[in-house]
Design a protein around this motif. Structure first.
Motif, PDB file in Angstrom:
ATOM      1  N   SER A 216       0.797  -1.236   0.000  1.00 31.26           N
ATOM      2  CA  SER A 216       0.000   0.000   0.000  1.00 31.26           C
ATOM      3  C   SER A 216       0.827   1.282   0.000  1.00 31.26           C
ATOM      4  CB  SER A 216      -0.972   0.036   1.192  1.00 31.26           C
ATOM      5  OG  SER A 216      -1.876  -1.056   1.118  1.00 31.26           O
ATOM      6  N   LYS A 217       2.162   1.174   0.020  1.00 30.19           N
ATOM      7  CA  LYS A 217       3.016   2.351  -0.024  1.00 30.19           C
ATOM      8  C   LYS A 217       3.588   2.519  -1.421  1.00 30.19           C
ATOM      9  CE  LYS A 217       7.040   4.483   2.177  1.00 30.19           C
ATOM     10  NZ  LYS A 217       8.137   4.293   3.191  1.00 30.19           N
ATOM     11  N   ILE A 218       3.499   3.755  -1.970  1.00 26.38           N
ATOM     12  CA  ILE A 218       3.988   4.011  -3.324  1.00 26.38           C
ATOM     13  C   ILE A 218       5.515   4.028  -3.339  1.00 26.38           C
ATOM     14  CG2 ILE A 218       4.073   5.679  -5.215  1.00 26.38           C
ATOM     15  CD1 ILE A 218       1.257   6.524  -4.509  1.00 26.38           C
ATOM     16  N   PHE A 219       6.086   3.258  -4.278  1.00 28.25           N
ATOM     17  CA  PHE A 219       7.546   3.142  -4.375  1.00 28.25           C
ATOM     18  C   PHE A 219       8.113   4.176  -5.350  1.00 28.25           C
ATOM     19  CE2 PHE A 219      11.261   1.470  -6.623  1.00 28.25           C
ATOM     20  CZ  PHE A 219      12.115   1.235  -5.559  1.00 28.25           C
ATOM     21  N   LYS A 220       9.204   4.806  -4.938  1.00 30.37           N
ATOM     22  CA  LYS A 220       9.952   5.735  -5.798  1.00 30.37           C
ATOM     23  C   LYS A 220      11.437   5.470  -5.587  1.00 30.37           C
ATOM     24  CE  LYS A 220       6.458   9.389  -5.299  1.00 30.37           C
ATOM     25  NZ  LYS A 220       6.205  10.778  -4.826  1.00 30.37           N
ATOM     26  N   TYR A 221      12.223   5.761  -6.609  1.00 33.28           N
ATOM     27  CA  TYR A 221      13.676   5.608  -6.481  1.00 33.28           C
ATOM     28  C   TYR A 221      14.366   6.697  -7.295  1.00 33.28           C
ATOM     29  CZ  TYR A 221      18.359   3.650  -6.721  1.00 33.28           C
ATOM     30  OH  TYR A 221      19.726   3.475  -6.636  1.00 33.28           O
ATOM     31  N   GLU A 222      15.055   7.590  -6.572  1.00 34.26           N
ATOM     32  CA  GLU A 222      15.708   8.733  -7.196  1.00 34.26           C
ATOM     33  C   GLU A 222      14.688   9.490  -8.059  1.00 34.26           C
ATOM     34  OE1 GLU A 222      19.145   7.010  -9.077  1.00 34.26           O
ATOM     35  OE2 GLU A 222      20.273   6.911  -7.188  1.00 34.26           O
ATOM     36  N   ASP A 223      14.950   9.612  -9.370  1.00 37.12           N
ATOM     37  CA  ASP A 223      14.004  10.328 -10.229  1.00 37.12           C
ATOM     38  C   ASP A 223      13.011   9.394 -10.899  1.00 37.12           C
ATOM     39  OD1 ASP A 223      15.204  12.792  -9.685  1.00 37.12           O
ATOM     40  OD2 ASP A 223      16.677  12.535 -11.291  1.00 37.12           O
ATOM     41  N   ASN A 224      13.005   8.152 -10.485  1.00 38.17           N
ATOM     42  CA  ASN A 224      12.128   7.153 -11.099  1.00 38.17           C
ATOM     43  C   ASN A 224      10.829   7.022 -10.298  1.00 38.17           C
ATOM     44  OD1 ASN A 224      14.067   5.617 -13.188  1.00 38.17           O
ATOM     45  ND2 ASN A 224      15.230   6.167 -11.361  1.00 38.17           N
ATOM     46  N   LYS A 225       9.722   7.312 -10.965  1.00 42.42           N
ATOM     47  CA  LYS A 225       8.415   7.251 -10.303  1.00 42.42           C
ATOM     48  C   LYS A 225       7.435   6.320 -11.021  1.00 42.42           C
ATOM     49  CE  LYS A 225       8.882  12.005  -8.654  1.00 42.42           C
ATOM     50  NZ  LYS A 225       8.304  13.380  -8.697  1.00 42.42           N
ATOM     51  N   ARG A 226       7.718   6.002 -12.277  1.00 44.01           N
ATOM     52  CA  ARG A 226       6.815   5.156 -13.064  1.00 44.01           C
ATOM     53  C   ARG A 226       7.539   3.878 -13.487  1.00 44.01           C
ATOM     54  NH1 ARG A 226       5.149   6.801 -17.807  1.00 44.01           N
ATOM     55  NH2 ARG A 226       7.156   7.822 -18.191  1.00 44.01           N
ATOM     56  N   PHE A 227       6.851   2.771 -13.316  1.00 41.28           N
ATOM     57  CA  PHE A 227       7.469   1.476 -13.591  1.00 41.28           C
ATOM     58  C   PHE A 227       6.453   0.513 -14.192  1.00 41.28           C
ATOM     59  CE2 PHE A 227       9.233   3.378  -9.778  1.00 41.28           C
ATOM     60  CZ  PHE A 227      10.610   3.295  -9.954  1.00 41.28           C
ATOM     61  N   LYS A 228       6.991  -0.514 -14.836  1.00 42.04           N
ATOM     62  CA  LYS A 228       6.183  -1.673 -15.199  1.00 42.04           C
ATOM     63  C   LYS A 228       6.606  -2.801 -14.266  1.00 42.04           C
ATOM     64  CE  LYS A 228       4.482  -4.634 -18.832  1.00 42.04           C
ATOM     65  NZ  LYS A 228       3.107  -4.406 -18.358  1.00 42.04           N
ATOM     66  N   LEU A 229       5.627  -3.384 -13.573  1.00 44.72           N
ATOM     67  CA  LEU A 229       5.898  -4.481 -12.645  1.00 44.72           C
ATOM     68  C   LEU A 229       6.093  -5.764 -13.455  1.00 44.72           C
ATOM     69  CD1 LEU A 229       6.040  -5.791  -9.835  1.00 44.72           C
ATOM     70  CD2 LEU A 229       3.535  -5.773  -9.789  1.00 44.72           C
ATOM     71  N   LEU A 230       7.328  -6.270 -13.465  1.00 44.05           N
ATOM     72  CA  LEU A 230       7.635  -7.469 -14.245  1.00 44.05           C
ATOM     73  C   LEU A 230       7.342  -8.750 -13.478  1.00 44.05           C
ATOM     74  CD1 LEU A 230      10.979  -6.500 -16.042  1.00 44.05           C
ATOM     75  CD2 LEU A 230       8.621  -6.251 -16.856  1.00 44.05           C
ATOM     76  N   GLY A 231       7.664  -8.771 -12.170  1.00 47.04           N
ATOM     77  CA  GLY A 231       7.410  -9.985 -11.403  1.00 47.04           C
ATOM     78  C   GLY A 231       8.269 -10.076 -10.154  1.00 47.04           C
ATOM     79  N   VAL A 232       8.230 -11.257  -9.540  1.00 49.84           N
ATOM     80  CA  VAL A 232       8.943 -11.539  -8.301  1.00 49.84           C
ATOM     81  C   VAL A 232       9.689 -12.857  -8.475  1.00 49.84           C
ATOM     82  CG1 VAL A 232       8.672 -12.113  -5.846  1.00 49.84           C
ATOM     83  CG2 VAL A 232       7.287 -10.295  -6.861  1.00 49.84           C
ATOM     84  N   ASP A 233      10.934 -12.940  -7.985  1.00 48.66           N
ATOM     85  CA  ASP A 233      11.667 -14.202  -8.099  1.00 48.66           C
ATOM     86  C   ASP A 233      11.566 -15.015  -6.809  1.00 48.66           C
ATOM     87  OD1 ASP A 233      13.523 -13.222  -6.227  1.00 48.66           O
ATOM     88  OD2 ASP A 233      15.048 -12.746  -7.713  1.00 48.66           O
ATOM     89  N   GLY A 234      12.275 -16.148  -6.759  1.00 51.10           N
ATOM     90  CA  GLY A 234      12.176 -17.053  -5.621  1.00 51.10           C
ATOM     91  C   GLY A 234      12.782 -16.531  -4.343  1.00 51.10           C
ATOM     92  N   GLU A 235      13.579 -15.455  -4.440  1.00 50.49           N
ATOM     93  CA  GLU A 235      14.185 -14.844  -3.255  1.00 50.49           C
ATOM     94  C   GLU A 235      13.410 -13.611  -2.801  1.00 50.49           C
ATOM     95  OE1 GLU A 235      16.717 -16.358  -1.771  1.00 50.49           O
ATOM     96  OE2 GLU A 235      16.567 -17.897  -3.329  1.00 50.49           O
ATOM     97  N   ASP A 236      12.224 -13.439  -3.323  1.00 55.34           N
ATOM     98  CA  ASP A 236      11.361 -12.294  -3.007  1.00 55.34           C
ATOM     99  C   ASP A 236      11.942 -10.957  -3.463  1.00 55.34           C
ATOM    100  OD1 ASP A 236       9.241 -13.705  -2.079  1.00 55.34           O
ATOM    101  OD2 ASP A 236       9.662 -13.448   0.051  1.00 55.34           O
ATOM    102  N   ASN A 237      12.736 -10.996  -4.541  1.00 53.80           N
ATOM    103  CA  ASN A 237      13.169  -9.761  -5.191  1.00 53.80           C
ATOM    104  C   ASN A 237      12.086  -9.322  -6.174  1.00 53.80           C
ATOM    105  OD1 ASN A 237      15.964  -9.544  -4.121  1.00 53.80           O
ATOM    106  ND2 ASN A 237      16.265 -11.448  -5.249  1.00 53.80           N
ATOM    107  N   ILE A 238      11.797  -8.029  -6.190  1.00 51.02           N
ATOM    108  CA  ILE A 238      10.781  -7.459  -7.076  1.00 51.02           C
ATOM    109  C   ILE A 238      11.485  -6.822  -8.270  1.00 51.02           C
ATOM    110  CG2 ILE A 238       8.859  -5.841  -7.234  1.00 51.02           C
ATOM    111  CD1 ILE A 238       8.828  -5.927  -4.084  1.00 51.02           C
TER     112      ILE A 238
END
Length: 325
Positions: A216-238
Motif C-alpha cells: 500500500s506504499k507508493i515506491f519511488k527511487y531517485e528520479d524514477n516514479k513510473r514502472f512496469k511491474l515485471l514480477g517476483v523471483d524465488g528470493e522475493d526480489n521485485i
C-alpha cells in the motif's frame, strides 16, 4: 530411562510436525485435496503432446505433473490429456466457474465460482477427481477475475476482481488469510498487474498511472516514479522496469534497490510472470529476466504457459502444443 527418552523424542517430533501440517494445509482444507503428488511421470517430448481446444477457451495452463492442459469453456473446467488428446475430466458447478489456476506444487486446480452474489474458492484434485469448497463470501458487481496470486508458504490468497458499476470498471482486491478470513485489500482502483511475495504477506501492484504500490506504499527511487511491474523471483526480489530511465530494471528487496539490470530490446510482445519466473516474450524468443538467458520459441504461435521445462503454444486452429525447453 531409555523408554522415557524415546517418549520425549516422539513428543518433540509430534509438536514440531503438527503445526507445520496445519500451516501448509489449513487454507486449502482437506488433506486429500492438497496432498503433494510423488513419483510423477512427466510427458515425453514427442509429437503427440498436442490437442485441440475450443475457440473461447480461457485460463489455459499446464498442470503440475505436466500431463494435462486445463482451461475454462462455457463456465466449466476442461482437463485434457496431452498424450492422448482426449478430455480426461470436466469440472462443473451450479454457479459459473469464472477463473482457474493449476497449483505449482501439487496436482490440484484452484478455481472460483460466482453467482452474481457469492464468490466461492474451491479446489479440484485431478488424480482423485474430488472437489472441495474452502471459502464463500459476498462480492458485488464482479464482471471477471483478472488475476489470483497465492503463496504456499504464507497461505495467503489475493484475488483481483474487475467490478462494474454505473458503467465504470475498476478493480477490487480481496485478501484471504491463513484462517480463511476475507478482507477488501484494495477498493475501486485500476490495477494493471499484481504480485505476491513468497515468504511475507506483501502484495505489490501497479496502477493505471504506472505507480508501484508495495504493501500500500507508493515506491519511488531517485528520479524514477513510473514502472512496469515485471514480477517476483524465488528470493522475493521485485523486478521493476523503469519508464523514466530507459532500458533499466530495478531489483528491489525489502523496499530498497539492491541491483540494476539493463534490457537492450524493449520490443517484447508480452510478459509472463508466475511461480517465481519472469519472462519477456518476443516474436521468436523468450528472455528469462531472472537467469539472464534466452529460450528460442516456435514462430507463428502464441505462448500461453511456461514452466521450468516446458512451453505451451497455441497455434492456428486452436491447436495446443507442449514442447520441452
Amino acid at each position: 530411562m531409555l523408554k522415557k527418552i524415546i517418549i520425549y523424542v516422539l513428543i518433540g517430533i509430534a509438536l514440531t510436525f503438527v503445526p507445520l501440517c496445519y500451516i501448509n494445509n489449513v487454507i486449502l482444507g482437506d488433506n486429500n485435496v492438497i496432498k503433494k503428488q510423488e513419483n510423477l511421470e512427466p510427458i515425453s517430448n514427442s509429437s503427440q503432446n498436442e490437442t485441440i481446444i475450443s475457440e473461447g477457451a480461457k485460463n489455459i495452463a499446464l498442470t503440475y505433473d505436466v500431463n494435462y492442459i486445463t482451461y475454462i469453456d462455457y463456465d466449466k473446467i476442461y482437463i485434457k490429456d496431452i498424450k492422448k488428446g482426449i478430455v480426461y475430466d470436466v469440472v462443473k458447478e451450479d454457479a459459473p466457474i469464472i477463473y482457474s489456476l493449476p497449483l505449482s506444487d501439487r496436482n490440484i486446480i484452484m478455481y472460483l465460482t460466482y453467482d452474481d452474489e457469492n464468490l466461492v474458492i474451491k479446489t479440484y484434485d485431478i488424480d482423485n477427481k474430488e472437489s472441495t469448497e474452502h471459502k464463500i463470501f459476498k462480492a458485488s458487481h464482479i464482471k471477471e477475475i483478472c488475476d489470483v496470486r497465492y503463496s504456499s508458504y504464507t497461505n495467503m490468497i489475493y484475488i483481483n476482481a474487475v467490478t462494474e458499476g454505473f458503467e465504470i470498471k475498476k478493480n477490487n482486491v480481496y485478501k484471504v488469510d491463513i484462517m480463511k478470513n476475507v478482507s477488501l485489500y484494495a477498493k475501486g482502483k485500476k490495477i494493471e498487474n499484481m504480485q505476491l511475495l513468497n515468504n511475507k504477506d506483501t502484495l505489490i501492484y501497479e496502477d493505471d498511472d504506472n505507480r508501484i504500490h508495495i504493501k500500500s506504499k507508493i515506491f519511488k527511487y531517485e528520479d524514477n516514479k513510473r514502472f512496469k511491474l515485471l514480477g517476483v523471483d524465488g528470493e522475493d526480489n521485485i523486478y521493476l522496469l523503469s519508464l523514466d530511465k530507459e532500458r533499466t530494471v530495478f531489483i528491489v528487496k525489502d523496499g530498497e534497490v539492491v541491483k540494476e539490470k539493463h534490457i537492450e530490446d524493449l520490443s517484447y510482445e508480452s510478459v509472463f510472470n508466475r511461480d517465481n519466473k519472469i519472462y519477456l516474450v518476443y516474436k521468436d524468443y523468450i528472455y528469462d529476466v531472472v537467469n539472464n538467458s534466452i529460450i528460442k520459441i516456435k514462430p507463428d504461435s502464441t505462448v500461453v504457459d511456461i514452466n521450468d521445462n516446458y512451453i505451451v503454444y497455441k497455434h492456428s486452429g486452436n491447436k495446443i502444443v507442449v514442447d520441452k525447453i
